[in-house]
Design a protein around this motif. Structure first.
Motif, short mmCIF file in Angstrom:
data_model
loop_
_atom_site.label_atom_id
_atom_site.label_comp_id
_atom_site.label_asym_id
_atom_site.label_seq_id
_atom_site.Cartn_x
_atom_site.Cartn_y
_atom_site.Cartn_z
N PHE A 27 0.82 -1.24 0.00
CA PHE A 27 0.00 0.00 0.00
C PHE A 27 0.84 1.27 0.00
O PHE A 27 0.31 2.36 -0.07
CB PHE A 27 -0.91 0.07 1.23
N GLU A 28 2.16 1.12 0.12
CA GLU A 28 3.02 2.30 0.30
C GLU A 28 2.82 3.37 -0.78
O GLU A 28 2.87 4.56 -0.52
CB GLU A 28 4.49 1.88 0.30
N HIS A 29 2.54 2.90 -1.99
CA HIS A 29 2.45 3.83 -3.12
C HIS A 29 1.03 4.39 -3.30
O HIS A 29 0.78 5.11 -4.25
CB HIS A 29 2.86 3.10 -4.41
N TRP A 30 0.10 4.05 -2.42
CA TRP A 30 -1.28 4.46 -2.63
C TRP A 30 -1.43 5.99 -2.53
O TRP A 30 -0.94 6.60 -1.57
CB TRP A 30 -2.20 3.80 -1.60
N PRO A 31 -2.12 6.59 -3.50
CA PRO A 31 -2.32 8.04 -3.43
C PRO A 31 -3.39 8.44 -2.39
O PRO A 31 -4.01 7.57 -1.76
CB PRO A 31 -2.80 8.39 -4.85
N GLU A 32 -3.58 9.73 -2.27
CA GLU A 32 -4.58 10.27 -1.33
C GLU A 32 -5.97 9.73 -1.61
O GLU A 32 -6.26 9.37 -2.77
CB GLU A 32 -4.65 11.80 -1.52
N PRO A 33 -6.85 9.66 -0.60
CA PRO A 33 -8.25 9.27 -0.87
C PRO A 33 -8.83 10.15 -1.98
O PRO A 33 -8.50 11.34 -2.07
CB PRO A 33 -8.95 9.53 0.46
N GLY A 34 -9.65 9.56 -2.80
CA GLY A 34 -10.25 10.30 -3.92
C GLY A 34 -9.52 10.02 -5.22
O GLY A 34 -10.07 10.18 -6.30
N VAL A 35 -8.27 9.56 -5.13
CA VAL A 35 -7.51 9.22 -6.35
C VAL A 35 -7.43 7.69 -6.46
O VAL A 35 -7.04 7.03 -5.50
CB VAL A 35 -6.07 9.83 -6.30
N ASP A 36 -7.81 7.15 -7.62
CA ASP A 36 -7.75 5.70 -7.89
C ASP A 36 -8.53 4.86 -6.88
O ASP A 36 -8.16 3.71 -6.58
CB ASP A 36 -6.28 5.21 -7.91
#
Ligand code: UGB
Length: 565
Positions: A27-36
């Motif tokens: 999950f380290e690369h997960w963007p901010e909520p609302g993106v993807d």
């Protein structure tokens, strides 16, 4: 943490478990909520599936992976403490008294059997993009492997019913294990061919799931290089068939229907059903809980060796040792030359052809304990000598023939050795690799697979008294093969030696350049002298008698519904 609101409560638990098990890189690369966000949800849907389809879930997968990777890195010998020796089993010789006796017993029992085809593999070695069961197993009629299997099961079912004279007519279950790689195309092949004459309700498909790939010795799950919101997955191996059968509830259904045997077989062996009746007979007569079919094996051939393993503590088991493990095991235990032929020209260890016959009730008892989980292995390709990183991701794998590994010593585990020409002609290697096979070893290619069908049928007809010309040698696709007359028949015509013997009489001969296709049940061949091509296509109710000398370029009888001719 910021993305947890996207997940169900169960998925939140799953996420916590993954973090605890050292998987936070997922999950380290997960963007901010609302993106993807949709991709993040899809990621967790996939992880949920991976978790539920593995016995014990992903936590168990990661734990086992760490242990097996540590063993692999340390170079631990999986056979530590075991000494191999050559086991004894039943050796059958086609057409002799013993063989006929076992065939008869086997046909009687066949209506109490369920047939399971493992067909989840794509066959990378074959270099073919379609599903292997759709390939023709011979090109005279163009019949595909799946049709050959289904027609053989139906013929066996019918013969078994006839032999037991008027008992209740049973439909023997036919299961196909598929995977994401093969499922849709297998369904399409069945549906577009009306299930090759089998009732659709008689066929059940069980789809195996792939397992997560591992990127390092800590068993960190690998992300898909094409999509960083997916875990990379690879096939887990044919061993999945046991847990799938168990979790599907089919085994209990079969038990309640009074079945006694479960037969497992692979996707491209066109000779298979010539060996099945006698092998069921061996299982029934000897009371084997496990019966593996085997053929004489050439040293270094890519088929496992059936081996007796005796532990220093006294335990012993008869088990397949896979082809890549047999040589190192032998070298490490007092056989300095490793996997070599003995004076017979063959390896002393019979070759496993991965057709297993299990007795249903003891099988259920065992699976109640294990849930169908099979001992796994891992085979990482390391980048460096200190084994710290992999060339590409790896995964845990399991094999269906490893089922006996967890059985108690009291289990009756045996094997049956048949002539290779009768029982085994797999189609696994592409033409280029087949052409490189050392001289004298089998090619296991489409070319050799097809030629083996004509050879087996020619040799069988010789056994019942037909004078069949010798083959000629020819080279196709860089492989030298024996070309026998192209003789094929439907399983309803001749499933057993006794069947075939009852349909051939007088003085018959077939020249090498001939082709003969028998497509009908009651076709009787008497005093036939064939030099040409003969195709007889009759409905099952018709009775056809071929009595004349046929010297023809092509003779084709179709849809014959006469009573004698
Ligand atoms: N298969 C699956 O259904 N799912 C999978 O995940 C993988 C495969 P291969 P392999 O014929 O003599 C086996 O790749 O594994 C199906 C035995 O292990 O053709 O290299 C697949 O569709 C070996 O001991 O063979 O070797 C196919 O039907 C030896 O017996 C079957 O599993 C060798 O076969 C076998 O897969 C053999």
């Amino acid at each position: 943490h910021k993305n947890l609101h996207l997940l169900s409560p169960q998925q939140v638990e799953l996420a916590k478990m993954l973090v605890e098990k050292g998987q936070s890189h997922l999950f380290e690369h997960w963007p901010e909520p609302g993106v993807d966000d949709d991709e993040k949800k899809a990621f967790f849907d996939q992880v949920t599936r991976l978790n539920s389809s593995y016995p014990g879930g992903l936590a168990s997968y990661i734990k086992t992976a760490r242990e097996l990777l540590a063993d692999s890195r340390a170079g631990k010998n999986p056979f530590d403490g075991f000494t191999p020796s050559v086991p004894t089993g039943e050796n059958l010789s086609y057409g002799d008294e013993n063989f006929i006796k076992f065939e008869e017993a086997g046909v009687k029992e066949a209506q109490n059997a369920a047939f399971v085809l493992v067909a989840g593999g794509l066959g990378e070695r074959l270099g073919y993009n379609g599903i292997k069961v759709a390939l023709p197993f011979e090109t005279i009629t163009g019949t595909c492997f799946l049709q050959c299997y289904i027609e053989s099961v139906l013929a066996l079912q019918e013969a078994s019913y006839r032999m037991t004279q008027g008992g209740q007519k049973k439909e023997v279950p036919f299961v196909i294990m598929t995977s994401d790689d093969t499922h849709a195309r297998t369904v399409e092949l069945l549906e577009s061919n009306s299930y090759f004459g089998m009732k659709p309700t008689q066929v059940k498909l069980l789809k195996q799931e792939k397992v997560a790939c591992l990127e390092d010795n800590d068993a960190r799950l690998a992300l898909d290089p094409q999509n960083k919101f997916r875990v990379q997955t690879k096939p887990h191996g044919h061993g999945d068939v046991h847990s799938l059968l168990y979790s599907s509830g089919l085994l209990y259904e079969w038990h309640d229907a009074g079945l006694r045997w479960v037969l497992f077989f692979q996707d491209t062996n066109g000779l298979l059903f010539k060996a099945i009746p006698a092998s069921i007979g061996v299982s029934a007569t000897k009371g084997y809980h496990v019966n593996s079919l085997a053929v004489p094996r050439k040293a270094k051939e890519a088929i496992g060796g059936i081996t007796k393993l005796t532990h220093v503590d006294g335990r012993s088991m008869v088990i397949n040792v896979e082809y890549n493990q047999l040589d190192p095991l032998l070298r490490a235990t007092g056989f300095p030359d490793g996997d070599v032929n003995c004076e017979t020209g063959y390896s002393p260890f019979p070759g496993n052809i991965n057709q297993l016959i299990l007795e249903l009730d003891p099988y259920i008892e065992e699976l109640k304990k294990t849930g169908g989980a099979i001992k796994e292995f891992v085979n990482p390709k390391y980048k460096d000598a200190c084994k710290t990183s992999f060339k590409s991701s790896t995964r845990l794998e399991c094999m269906m023939q490893d089922y006996p590994k967890t059985l108690p010593p009291s289990a009756r585990v045996g094997f049956t050795v048949m002539d290779t020409w009768l029982a085994y002609a797999p189609v696994k290697n592409n033409p280029e690799d087949a052409a490189k096979v050392p001289k004298g070893n089998p090619y296991h290619s489409a070319t050799s697979g097809e030629m083996a069908i004509y050879r087996a049928n020619s040799l069988i007809l010789r056994k019942v008294g037909v004078q069949v010309d010798n083959p000629v040698k020819e080279v196709f696709n860089g492989q030298e093969v024996e070309v026998w007359p192209r003789i094929v028949w439907k399983p309803t015509w001749g499933l057993t030696f006794a069947d075939i013997r009852s349909k051939v009489s007088g003085s018959c001969s077939i020249t090498q350049r001939s082709t003969m296709a028998i497509k009908g049940r009651n076709i009787f061949v008497k005093d036939l002298s064939l030099d040409g091509a003969l195709v007889i296509d009759s409905i099952d109710e018709a009775e056809v008698c071929l009595e004349n000398e046929l010297m023809c370029s092509l003779l084709y009888f179709s849809n014959m519904n006469i009573l004698t001719g």
